[in-house]
Design an enzyme around this catalytic site. Structure first.
Site, PDB file in Angstrom:
ATOM      1  N   SER A  54     -67.461  33.496 -49.541  1.00 57.23           N
ATOM      2  CA  SER A  54     -66.741  32.245 -49.309  1.00 57.23           C
ATOM      3  C   SER A  54     -67.583  31.079 -49.820  1.00 57.23           C
ATOM      4  O   SER A  54     -68.724  31.251 -50.235  1.00 57.23           O
ATOM      5  CB  SER A  54     -66.463  32.071 -47.810  1.00 57.23           C
ATOM      6  OG  SER A  54     -65.556  33.057 -47.359  1.00 57.23           O
ATOM      7  N   HIS A  56     -66.316  28.927 -52.201  1.00 57.53           N
ATOM      8  CA  HIS A  56     -65.824  28.552 -53.533  1.00 57.53           C
ATOM      9  C   HIS A  56     -64.377  28.075 -53.482  1.00 57.53           C
ATOM     10  O   HIS A  56     -63.683  28.090 -54.493  1.00 57.53           O
ATOM     11  CB  HIS A  56     -65.931  29.743 -54.491  1.00 57.53           C
ATOM     12  CG  HIS A  56     -67.287  30.347 -54.558  1.00 57.53           C
ATOM     13  ND1 HIS A  56     -68.384  29.619 -54.952  1.00 57.53           N
ATOM     14  CD2 HIS A  56     -67.735  31.599 -54.279  1.00 57.53           C
ATOM     15  CE1 HIS A  56     -69.458  30.410 -54.912  1.00 57.53           C
ATOM     16  NE2 HIS A  56     -69.091  31.617 -54.496  1.00 57.53           N
ATOM     17  N   LYS A 104     -66.478  39.102 -59.944  1.00 61.57           N
ATOM     18  CA  LYS A 104     -67.459  38.234 -60.599  1.00 61.57           C
ATOM     19  C   LYS A 104     -68.780  39.000 -60.687  1.00 61.57           C
ATOM     20  O   LYS A 104     -69.155  39.726 -59.772  1.00 61.57           O
ATOM     21  CB  LYS A 104     -67.648  36.928 -59.802  1.00 61.57           C
ATOM     22  CG  LYS A 104     -66.362  36.098 -59.704  1.00 61.57           C
ATOM     23  CD  LYS A 104     -66.590  34.645 -59.298  1.00 61.57           C
ATOM     24  CE  LYS A 104     -67.200  34.431 -57.935  1.00 61.57           C
ATOM     25  NZ  LYS A 104     -66.420  34.983 -56.804  1.00 61.57           N
ATOM     26  N   ASP A 109     -71.525  41.973 -55.341  1.00 68.95           N
ATOM     27  CA  ASP A 109     -70.076  42.072 -55.523  1.00 68.95           C
ATOM     28  C   ASP A 109     -69.712  43.345 -56.287  1.00 68.95           C
ATOM     29  O   ASP A 109     -68.814  44.091 -55.884  1.00 68.95           O
ATOM     30  CB  ASP A 109     -69.529  40.861 -56.304  1.00 68.95           C
ATOM     31  CG  ASP A 109     -69.453  39.594 -55.456  1.00 68.95           C
ATOM     32  OD1 ASP A 109     -70.129  39.530 -54.422  1.00 68.95           O
ATOM     33  OD2 ASP A 109     -68.722  38.672 -55.848  1.00 68.95           O
ATOM     34  N   HIS A 218     -73.715  29.149 -56.716  1.00 69.39           N
ATOM     35  CA  HIS A 218     -74.337  29.182 -55.387  1.00 69.39           C
ATOM     36  C   HIS A 218     -75.562  28.277 -55.358  1.00 69.39           C
ATOM     37  O   HIS A 218     -76.391  28.378 -54.464  1.00 69.39           O
ATOM     38  CB  HIS A 218     -74.749  30.606 -55.023  1.00 69.39           C
ATOM     39  CG  HIS A 218     -73.696  31.619 -55.271  1.00 69.39           C
ATOM     40  ND1 HIS A 218     -73.571  32.275 -56.474  1.00 69.39           N
ATOM     41  CD2 HIS A 218     -72.682  32.055 -54.498  1.00 69.39           C
ATOM     42  CE1 HIS A 218     -72.531  33.092 -56.415  1.00 69.39           C
ATOM     43  NE2 HIS A 218     -71.967  32.976 -55.236  1.00 69.39           N
TER      44      HIS A 218
END
Lengths: 328, 328
Positions: A54, A56, A104, A109, A218
Site C-alpha cells: 500500500s 501508492h 511490479k 512482490d 518507496h
C-alpha cells in the site's frame, strides 16, 4: 509526523474500506483480506490481478473495474502482500479463461506472486504473469534485481485490461501486456520525502535546496542528489534518460506525468507544458497525455515522466473504455 | 519555498498551457487570456462559465468539457480574474440561449463577474449568475461578505452542466444551479499551510501538533485552532457542523471528500471510511461518493467534507455523463 489517521495499525484496513465504501458500484473487499475485487465478477474473460504494498493510492485498488483490473491485492504500506493473500485474490476472480498477474519488479512482490500462482495451479487454475520494470533510473536497487516497476504499471493495467475485456486469450493478453512493458520507460525525482505511518519519520532526508534524481516509489535512492533546479531543466534531464534508453524517434507516444502524492497539480501542469514542447521539437508525436496522481508514494513531493511508444493496437486499447474508481 | 516551477511570474500561464497541451481534445486557451474554453464550442445550449483565482487545480479549467463548463477564467494565484478576462470568456462561449456564470462567493470574484456581465449585456448577450456559498465554517471572512464558496462548487458545475447539456433554458439552468447551492454544505480543515509562489512563504503557520478547523481554500482563518486529533474525531466535528446547518435527516446525499492538494489519497480514504459509517448510523443514505483532489489550495494538507441533499432531479443530473479533463 503530521497525518490525518487514526490508530496507525489500522491504516491499511481503514483505507481499503474507505475506498470500497466510496465506490461500492465498482469494488468490494474480500472479507478478512487485503483484496479488492470488482463488485460483480466478470465472467468469460481472462482475469487481471495486480497489487503490491500500500502507499501508492490510487494504485492498485482504484484501478479495479471495467476495462482494467479484476482484483488488486494490497500489502501493508510499502510491503509485498503475502502469497496467501494473492492466492485468495486469484481464486476470487479466476475464470475458465485464466488469470494474468501484473507484478511490479520488486524481489518480494515477484516471489510472493509466483508462490501464489503455484498454489493456484495446484487448484488447476491457469495463471501466468508479467513483470513491469519501466524505471530507467537504476539497474539494481534496494529492493530489486533489475529495474524497478513504477508508474508505467498503470498503462499496463489499462491496455492489458482492455485486451482482456475484448475476449483475448491468456497468451494474447500476456503478449499485449509484455508489449506495453517493452515500450514504456519512466524516470522520477523528488523534493521531499514520505513518511510510512508505522515508522513515524521520513525514509530519507533532503536539504532545503536539494532534490533526488531517479528516486523510487518507496523513496529508494536514485542516481544522485543535486541542488534543486528549475522544473524545465529537471524535466529535460528525466526525458534525456528516458529517450536514451529506447528509440522513440518518429514514434507516437503516450505521456504520463505522474505526481508522487503531495505535488500540487499546478506543478504537474507546468512540467507537462515543457515536456510537450521538448517532445514536439524532437519530432515525437504525442497521442495522449495523462497528468495526475496515478502511482503515488504517500505524501512525497515529486513526479515521474513515463513515455509509452505506441502502435495501432496499443492506441486502440489505450482509448478503449475503462470505468474504475480512479481511471475512466 | 521548495517547488517544481520555473520563473515564478510565468507560473499561471505555463500551468494553463500545460493543461491545454495535455488535453487538447477537451480544452484550448483563448490567445493572450487566462480563459480556457472547450476545444469545440457547443452551440444550441446555455453556456456555463466559472473561474476565480488560480491555485485550486483542477478547478476550474479541468472541468471544462461535455456536461460541465464551457469556459473557465483563471486569475493569478488566489486573485480574482479581471472583468475584461471574464468578458472575453463570456463572448467566446455565448450562444443564443444565454450564459450562466457560476461564481464563488468572494468579494472580488462577485464584483468582477458582475462587471463582466454588464459589459456582455451591452453586447446583447443574455447573462445571469449564481453565487456559491457552501462553507458553513464562518459567516463573514477575510475576503467575503457572507459565507465562502468552496468545494461544493464542483457539484454545481456538474449538475448545472448536465442541465444545460439537456437543453434547458437559462432560467431553468439557473434554478437548478441554485437548488444545488441551497442544498450543499461544506466544512474543511488543514494541518499544513500553502505557499503562494509569488509570496515565497506560507500564508499562515501551524504548530507541529496543531490544526486549523474551518479553514478557507486560500488558507483564510477558520473557526479556531486546536491540537491535532485523530482523523475520525476531526471528521465527526466537521460533519456535526454541516448536519446542524440544514436538515439532512432521512435524505439521500452525495458526499465529496475533497483533498486540499498535498493530502495523500490514503488519508482521504481513511476519512471516508468513518464519514460513511457516521452518516449511515444517522439514517442518512449515501447515493454517491467522490474522493479526491477536486478543489485544492496548492499544496496545503487538509480536506473538506461536502454533503449535498438530493432529490430525483439532482440524482439524475449527478449521474448524467460528463467528459472533461478532471471529471468523467
Amino acid at each position: 509526523m503530521k497525518k490525518l489517521l487514526n490508530n496507525i495499525a489500522n491504516t491499511e484496513t481503514e483505507m481499503i474500506d474507505g475506498l470500497c465504501k466510496a465506490y461500492p458500484q465498482y469494488v468490494r473487499r474480500l472479507a478478512d483480506t487485503g483484496v479488492v475485487v470488482r463488485t460483480e465478477k466478470k465472467k468469460g474473460k481472462v482475469a487481471l490481478i495486480s497489487g503490491g504494498g500500500s502507499g501508492h493510492e490510487p494504485a492498485h485498488g482504484g484501478y479495479v473495474g471495467y476495462g482494467m483490473l479484476d482484483a488488486a491485492v494490497a500489502g501493508a504500506i510499502f510491503t509485498s502482500p503475502t502469497p496467501d493473500q494473492v492466492y485468495e485474490g486469484i481464486k476470487a476472480v479466476a475464470t475458465g479463461q485464466g488469470v494474468l498477474m501484473i507484478v511490479k519488479n520488486y524481489t518480494g512482490d515477484v516471489m510472493n506472486f509466483e508462490m501464489a500462482s503455484e498454489m493456484a495451479q495446484m487448484d488447476d487454475i491457469a495463471v501466468d504473469y508479467v513483470v513491469v520494470n519501466d524505471d530507467v533510473a537504476v539497474k539494481d536497487s534496494l529492493y530489486t534485481t533489475g529495474r524497478r516497476g513504477v508508474a508505467g504499471t498503470v498503462l499496463v493495467h489499462k491496455i492489458a485490461g482492455a485486451k482482456a475485456e475484448q475476449g483475448a486469450t491468456l497468451a494474447e493478453v500476456k503478449q499485449t501486456a509484455q508489449k506495453v512493458i517493452d515500450n514504456v520507460r519512466t524516470m522520477g525525482m523528488a523534493i521531499t520525502p514520505c513518511i510510512v505511518p508505522a515508522a513515524g519519520k521520513p525514509g530519507f532526508e533532503l536539504g532545503e535546496d536539494e532534490m533526488e534524481i531517479g528516486i523510487g516509489i518507496h523513496g529508494e535512492p536514485g542516481t544522485h542528489r543535486e541542488p534543486l533546479k528549475k522544473a524545465n531543466e529537471i524535466a529535460e534531464h528525466l526525458l534525456e534518460k528516458i529517450l536514451a534508453d529506447i528509440d522513440y524517434s518518429g514514434k507516437e507516444v503516450a505521456v504520463l506525468i505522474n505526481g508522487s502524492g503531495g505535488t500540487p497539480l499546478m506543478e504537474l501542469f507546468v512540467i507537462n507544458n515543457h515536456v510537450h514542447d521538448v517532445l514536439t521539437k524532437k519530432g515525437i508525436r504525442i497521442y495522449k497525455t495523462l497528468v495526475g496522481n496515478y502511482m503515488t508514494s504517500i505524501e512525497m513531493c515529486g513526479f515521474s515522466i513515463s513515455l509509452l511508444r505506441l502502435d495501432d493496437e496499443l492506441k486502440e486499447l489505450l482509448d478503449a473504455p475503462a470505468d474504475t474508481p480512479a481511471f475512466r
